[in-house]
Design a protein around this motif. Structure first.
Motif, PDB file in Angstrom:
ATOM      1  N   ASP A   1       0.822  -1.205   0.000  1.00  0.00           N
ATOM      2  CA  ASP A   1       0.000   0.000   0.000  1.00  0.00           C
ATOM      3  C   ASP A   1       0.860   1.261   0.000  1.00  0.00           C
ATOM      4  O   ASP A   1       0.332   2.380   0.001  1.00  0.00           O
ATOM      5  CB  ASP A   1      -0.926   0.015   1.218  1.00  0.00           C
ATOM      6  CG  ASP A   1      -0.159  -0.049   2.534  1.00  0.00           C
ATOM      7  OD1 ASP A   1       1.013  -0.477   2.512  1.00  0.00           O
ATOM      8  OD2 ASP A   1      -0.730   0.319   3.574  1.00  0.00           O
ATOM      9  N   ILE A   2       2.163   1.096  -0.033  1.00  0.00           N
ATOM     10  CA  ILE A   2       3.074   2.244  -0.050  1.00  0.00           C
ATOM     11  C   ILE A   2       2.944   3.014  -1.360  1.00  0.00           C
ATOM     12  O   ILE A   2       2.460   2.502  -2.366  1.00  0.00           O
ATOM     13  CB  ILE A   2       4.529   1.790   0.122  1.00  0.00           C
ATOM     14  CG1 ILE A   2       4.909   0.825  -1.014  1.00  0.00           C
ATOM     15  CG2 ILE A   2       4.748   1.157   1.492  1.00  0.00           C
ATOM     16  CD1 ILE A   2       6.370   0.510  -1.107  1.00  0.00           C
ATOM     17  N   LYS A   3       3.410   4.248  -1.322  1.00  0.00           N
ATOM     18  CA  LYS A   3       3.412   5.070  -2.526  1.00  0.00           C
ATOM     19  C   LYS A   3       4.808   5.212  -3.132  1.00  0.00           C
ATOM     20  O   LYS A   3       4.939   5.591  -4.293  1.00  0.00           O
ATOM     21  CB  LYS A   3       2.840   6.455  -2.212  1.00  0.00           C
ATOM     22  CG  LYS A   3       1.362   6.427  -1.822  1.00  0.00           C
ATOM     23  CD  LYS A   3       0.842   7.836  -1.557  1.00  0.00           C
ATOM     24  CE  LYS A   3      -0.642   7.804  -1.188  1.00  0.00           C
ATOM     25  NZ  LYS A   3      -1.161   9.174  -0.902  1.00  0.00           N
ATOM     26  N   SER A   4       5.828   4.919  -2.329  1.00  0.00           N
ATOM     27  CA  SER A   4       7.196   5.093  -2.826  1.00  0.00           C
ATOM     28  C   SER A   4       8.121   4.083  -2.176  1.00  0.00           C
ATOM     29  O   SER A   4       7.866   3.594  -1.078  1.00  0.00           O
ATOM     30  CB  SER A   4       7.691   6.511  -2.537  1.00  0.00           C
ATOM     31  OG  SER A   4       7.623   6.796  -1.149  1.00  0.00           O
ATOM     32  N   ALA A   5       9.212   3.774  -2.890  1.00  0.00           N
ATOM     33  CA  ALA A   5      10.185   2.807  -2.378  1.00  0.00           C
ATOM     34  C   ALA A   5      11.568   3.154  -2.891  1.00  0.00           C
ATOM     35  O   ALA A   5      11.732   3.619  -4.033  1.00  0.00           O
ATOM     36  CB  ALA A   5       9.815   1.390  -2.803  1.00  0.00           C
TER      37      ALA A   5
ATOM     38  N   GLU B   1      11.728  -2.732 -10.684  1.00  0.00           N
ATOM     39  CA  GLU B   1      10.814  -2.837 -11.832  1.00  0.00           C
ATOM     40  C   GLU B   1       9.421  -3.221 -11.363  1.00  0.00           C
ATOM     41  O   GLU B   1       8.405  -2.693 -11.846  1.00  0.00           O
ATOM     42  CB  GLU B   1      11.360  -3.870 -12.823  1.00  0.00           C
ATOM     43  CG  GLU B   1      10.553  -3.993 -14.109  1.00  0.00           C
ATOM     44  CD  GLU B   1       9.698  -5.251 -14.168  1.00  0.00           C
ATOM     45  OE1 GLU B   1       9.160  -5.539 -15.249  1.00  0.00           O
ATOM     46  OE2 GLU B   1       9.544  -5.929 -13.128  1.00  0.00           O
ATOM     47  N   GLY B   2       9.352  -4.147 -10.401  1.00  0.00           N
ATOM     48  CA  GLY B   2       8.051  -4.575  -9.887  1.00  0.00           C
ATOM     49  C   GLY B   2       7.290  -3.439  -9.233  1.00  0.00           C
ATOM     50  O   GLY B   2       6.093  -3.255  -9.482  1.00  0.00           O
ATOM     51  N   TYR B   3       7.954  -2.665  -8.383  1.00  0.00           N
ATOM     52  CA  TYR B   3       7.297  -1.517  -7.758  1.00  0.00           C
ATOM     53  C   TYR B   3       6.868  -0.498  -8.816  1.00  0.00           C
ATOM     54  O   TYR B   3       5.799   0.111  -8.700  1.00  0.00           O
ATOM     55  CB  TYR B   3       8.231  -0.856  -6.750  1.00  0.00           C
ATOM     56  CG  TYR B   3       8.325  -1.571  -5.421  1.00  0.00           C
ATOM     57  CD1 TYR B   3       7.179  -1.968  -4.734  1.00  0.00           C
ATOM     58  CD2 TYR B   3       9.558  -1.841  -4.840  1.00  0.00           C
ATOM     59  CE1 TYR B   3       7.260  -2.621  -3.524  1.00  0.00           C
ATOM     60  CE2 TYR B   3       9.649  -2.493  -3.616  1.00  0.00           C
ATOM     61  CZ  TYR B   3       8.496  -2.882  -2.959  1.00  0.00           C
ATOM     62  OH  TYR B   3       8.570  -3.524  -1.756  1.00  0.00           O
ATOM     63  N   SER B   4       7.678  -0.323  -9.839  1.00  0.00           N
ATOM     64  CA  SER B   4       7.328   0.613 -10.908  1.00  0.00           C
ATOM     65  C   SER B   4       6.051   0.185 -11.626  1.00  0.00           C
ATOM     66  O   SER B   4       5.185   1.018 -11.933  1.00  0.00           O
ATOM     67  CB  SER B   4       8.480   0.719 -11.907  1.00  0.00           C
ATOM     68  OG  SER B   4       8.132   1.513 -13.009  1.00  0.00           O
ATOM     69  N   THR B   5       5.917  -1.123 -11.885  1.00  0.00           N
ATOM     70  CA  THR B   5       4.715  -1.605 -12.577  1.00  0.00           C
ATOM     71  C   THR B   5       3.464  -1.418 -11.722  1.00  0.00           C
ATOM     72  O   THR B   5       2.345  -1.380 -12.253  1.00  0.00           O
ATOM     73  CB  THR B   5       4.849  -3.087 -12.961  1.00  0.00           C
ATOM     74  OG1 THR B   5       4.968  -3.880 -11.780  1.00  0.00           O
ATOM     75  CG2 THR B   5       6.060  -3.308 -13.856  1.00  0.00           C
ATOM     76  N   LEU B   6       3.654  -1.310 -10.403  1.00  0.00           N
ATOM     77  CA  LEU B   6       2.522  -1.054  -9.504  1.00  0.00           C
ATOM     78  C   LEU B   6       2.208   0.432  -9.371  1.00  0.00           C
ATOM     79  O   LEU B   6       1.298   0.810  -8.631  1.00  0.00           O
ATOM     80  CB  LEU B   6       2.819  -1.630  -8.116  1.00  0.00           C
ATOM     81  CG  LEU B   6       2.933  -3.160  -8.005  1.00  0.00           C
ATOM     82  CD1 LEU B   6       3.347  -3.549  -6.585  1.00  0.00           C
ATOM     83  CD2 LEU B   6       1.630  -3.835  -8.390  1.00  0.00           C
TER      84      LEU B   6
END
Length: 446
Positions: A145-149, A163-168
């Motif tokens: 549920d985060i907005k940034s990493a 890449e995975g976080y970017s696709t989300l």
């Protein structure tokens, strides 16, 4: 025969399976400090980014499966000490905190690897996470549920997680102390392709920057301080590599400098009746013909099987490894086997190299796409030592072709004349692997 196995991820699982297959009447006891085994950690980024059908399928075995084969499974048990001379283990049951002594006839060390955790201020903050085991996977999955990493480490695991976080749709910063993404896996021309894809997908790259501090902020965010900049996000994830988990055996068994246990081609260590396999052990790296440390599940599986094959007597020798691997980022495949030019330089190993790019299939097809390739070889013998590729076309199996070429010590001349198929749906009259090998031959004979 009493066998004790310490650690049960990949090498431990396959050791137990093979030993019991070959010797179903032996007494095999497995000690594992966690409550699970055989977790495919390479799938963490895929699960976090909702590309796994069922997380339970990320386990290919279980304590129950090994127990059915006849293993005496001691889950949540930690081996505290070892007496190699008298063949005894001091073990702690982590559930009831009781300790006991276990004797053995043969010992298998498959303790795996541990994440590299540098001594940096604030690294133990509540919003700083690791990416290695099932527990870490659950922690990261519960934070979607985060907005940034901020992802620290741009090797395979870090790049895939970013890449995975970017696709989300998350705001992502990828930090690495090296000057290029995938800098230990590929040479600059291929790394630059990956970097452009990250930038095109709004991932901020902080390359050639070393993390010096983590700051936990009052608003439940974390700030990562580097030697050049500061970056703030909801979470930070460490993906900076692994080390052999072999502290228990230091000074007792021969190791290389980083703590990996040296094994021979039958998985014997320097001590009688003691075997080692997987991320806790060395591998024989065929391109250099030397022992190396290359923590890959594929190496662990093969070595684990060999423990079972050779635990009574030497029957099957290790063929070595080429460190063949691949990753997919933003629908582009990256794959390689053996030495890159940079990898050779870091090992003080001399190679010749060439880069080549061509469409994978004929231009008369409605669609085609380029394949960018690198190839390295021995300047004197012309034996192939490494190759890597990237393309929007799935070139992953071509890395396996290169792996066979390296393992069998083929020359660039031989690789250029391999009987590759031709069919316009798949390739050109001269397959792209043969093309780069032919270009290498031309360069070598100038």
């Amino acid at each position: 025969m009493k066998v004790s196995i310490i650690g049960c991820t990949h090498a431990g699982t396959f050791s137990a399976q093979q030993i019991l297959t070959e010797h179903p009447d032996w007494e095999v006891t497995v000690f594992e400090r966690n409550d699970n085994l055989s977790f495919l950690s390479c799938g963490i980024a895929l699960w976090v980014s909702n590309r796994v059908s069922d997380p339970n399928k990320m386990f290919y075995s279980s304590p129950e499966d090994l127990a059915k084969l006849g293993a005496n499974m001691k889950m949540k048990h930690d081996v505290l000490d070892i007496d190699l001379d008298n063949k005894k283990l001091k073990v702690k049951d982590l559930i009831n905190n009781k300790e006991f002594i276990q004797d053995y006839d043969k010992l298998v060390i498959t303790t795996g690897s541990a994440p590299v955790i540098p001594n940096i201020e604030g690294i133990d903050g509540e919003n700083v996470f690791l990416c290695k085991n099932w527990s870490h996977a659950n922690e990261l999955k519960n934070k979607t549920d985060i907005k940034s990493a901020i992802v620290i480490g741009a090797g395979y695991i870090g790049a895939e997680l970013a890449e995975g976080y970017s696709t989300l749709g998350k705001k992502v910063t990828l930090i690495d102390a090296l000057p290029h993404v995938l800098g230990k896996n590929f040479d600059e021309n291929i790394s630059e392709v990956a970097e452009k894809d990250f930038i095109d997908h709004d991932v901020s790259l902080a390359l050639n920057e070393k993390v010096t501090k983590f700051i936990s902020n009052p608003d439940n965010t974390v700030t990562v301080v580097t030697n050049k900049n500061e970056y703030t996000a909801d979470i930070a994830v460490l993906c900076i590599g692994f080390r052999p988990n072999t502290d228990l055996f230091k000074g007792k068994i021969d190791m290389i400098d980083n703590g990996a246990i040296i094994v021979d081609k039958y998985m014997h260590t320097s001590r009688p009746d003691v075997f080692a396999a997987g991320d806790s052990a060395t591998v024989f790296y065929n391109p250099t013909q030397k022992n190396d440390y290359i923590p890959l599940a594929t190496n662990a599986v093969r070595q684990g099987i060999l423990v079972g094959k050779n635990i009574e007597k030497n029957t099957l020798a290790y063929l070595g490894t080429q460190s063949t691997s691949a990753v997919e980022l933003f629908s582009r495949s990256y794959a390689g086997s053996g030495l890159t030019k940079n990898g050779a330089q870091s090992r003080n190993f001399e190679v010749d190299s060439i880069s080549f790019e061509d469409n994978y299939r004929p231009e008369f097809m409605v669609s085609t796409t380029p394949v960018l390739m690198n190839l390295t070889w021995d300047p004197e013998s012309h034996v192939v030592l490494g190759g890597s590729l990237t393309s929007k076309y799935d070139i992953s199996q071509s890395a396996n072709v290169l792996s066979l070429a390296i393992q069998n010590k083929m020359t660039i001349e031989e690789l250029s004349m391999v009987d590759f198929l031709f069919q316009p749906n798949f390739d050109k009259p001269i397959n792209y692997i043969a093309q780069i090998a032919g270009a290498a031959v031309a360069q070598a004979n100038k």
